[in-house]
Write an enzyme that holds these catalytic residues in place. Sequence first.
Site, PDB file in Angstrom:
ATOM      1  N   LYS A  65     -11.811   1.383 -17.187  1.00 29.69           N
ATOM      2  CA  LYS A  65     -11.285   2.704 -17.539  1.00 29.69           C
ATOM      3  C   LYS A  65     -12.382   3.758 -17.518  1.00 29.69           C
ATOM      4  O   LYS A  65     -12.196   4.865 -16.998  1.00 29.69           O
ATOM      5  CB  LYS A  65     -10.620   2.639 -18.913  1.00 29.69           C
ATOM      6  CG  LYS A  65      -9.322   1.843 -18.924  1.00 29.69           C
ATOM      7  CD  LYS A  65      -8.711   1.782 -20.312  1.00 29.69           C
ATOM      8  CE  LYS A  65      -7.402   1.016 -20.306  1.00 29.69           C
ATOM      9  NZ  LYS A  65      -6.767   0.957 -21.643  1.00 29.69           N
ATOM     10  N   CYS A  84     -11.924   2.611 -23.568  1.00 27.50           N
ATOM     11  CA  CYS A  84     -11.613   1.662 -24.645  1.00 27.50           C
ATOM     12  C   CYS A  84     -10.393   0.840 -24.273  1.00 27.50           C
ATOM     13  O   CYS A  84      -9.501   1.315 -23.549  1.00 27.50           O
ATOM     14  CB  CYS A  84     -11.312   2.387 -25.957  1.00 27.50           C
ATOM     15  SG  CYS A  84     -12.703   3.222 -26.707  1.00 27.50           S
ATOM     16  N   ASP A  85     -10.367  -0.383 -24.778  1.00 26.75           N
ATOM     17  CA  ASP A  85      -9.155  -1.183 -24.641  1.00 26.75           C
ATOM     18  C   ASP A  85      -9.117  -2.186 -25.786  1.00 26.75           C
ATOM     19  O   ASP A  85     -10.160  -2.655 -26.251  1.00 26.75           O
ATOM     20  CB  ASP A  85      -9.104  -1.927 -23.310  1.00 26.75           C
ATOM     21  CG  ASP A  85      -7.716  -2.479 -23.044  1.00 26.75           C
ATOM     22  OD1 ASP A  85      -6.851  -1.706 -22.605  1.00 26.75           O
ATOM     23  OD2 ASP A  85      -7.477  -3.674 -23.307  1.00 26.75           O
ATOM     24  N   SER A  86      -7.918  -2.493 -26.245  1.00 30.65           N
ATOM     25  CA  SER A  86      -7.754  -3.424 -27.362  1.00 30.65           C
ATOM     26  C   SER A  86      -6.755  -4.519 -27.012  1.00 30.65           C
ATOM     27  O   SER A  86      -5.754  -4.261 -26.341  1.00 30.65           O
ATOM     28  CB  SER A  86      -7.267  -2.683 -28.618  1.00 30.65           C
ATOM     29  OG  SER A  86      -8.182  -1.689 -29.021  1.00 30.65           O
ATOM     30  N   GLY A 121     -12.735  -3.195 -26.902  1.00 32.98           N
ATOM     31  CA  GLY A 121     -13.870  -2.990 -26.016  1.00 32.98           C
ATOM     32  C   GLY A 121     -14.220  -1.516 -25.936  1.00 32.98           C
ATOM     33  O   GLY A 121     -13.331  -0.655 -25.947  1.00 32.98           O
TER      34      GLY A 121
END
Length: 215
Positions: A65, A84-86, A121
């Site tokens: 991203k 960001c990623d979750s 992340g």
Amino acid sequence: MPRVVGWRTVTTASPVLVLGSASPARLATLRSAGVEPLVVVSGVDESQVGDLAPADVAGALARLKAQAVAARAEVPAGALVLGCDSVLELDGQALGKPGSPEEASRRWRAMRGRTGVLHSGHSLHDTATGRVVEATVSTTVHFADVTDDEIEAYVATGEPLHVAGAFTIDGLGGAFVSGIEGDHHNVVGLSLPRLRLLVAELGHSWTALWSSARH
């Protein structure tokens, strides 16, 4: 002019923080911390990451991203770009957004009364220098032993369909989280303490971002 603090060289300039995410919760988290980011949605297909451990999935998607957004023409020169990623780890599986009421209900029946780990992340790109710093933060989440009726009512609101792990801690789902171990903000999707350290690692002052708020 830059100044040296300990082993870091800290710049006094205030870069623009670009958030490469469509998440309202991440945006609200930054705003509540005094930072008004420029939002540029990455458009990255979250299903493209292959067979990785859940924490690695979150980190890889955050990187993709940030890379996608950093290349956009609308990103200001010298900006800091945050991807960001979750994902929620349960039984060794990475659970992202459920996408359908049926899947959200199924997940909650599996999650209730149990414990999972929420991995977020963070990938921060300094477009002025090309430097990249990254971290994945993990928080343990204890879920309440909710009833079938509560699951049905929660899924009917639509909230769990569009969030990692099919729950929020800062919304309607907050009543269904009995406790956490770790950073509360990380469960929302962005660890403010870790982001502060990443900003410093790139040589910038976290508090300088307060004064660079764009309204």
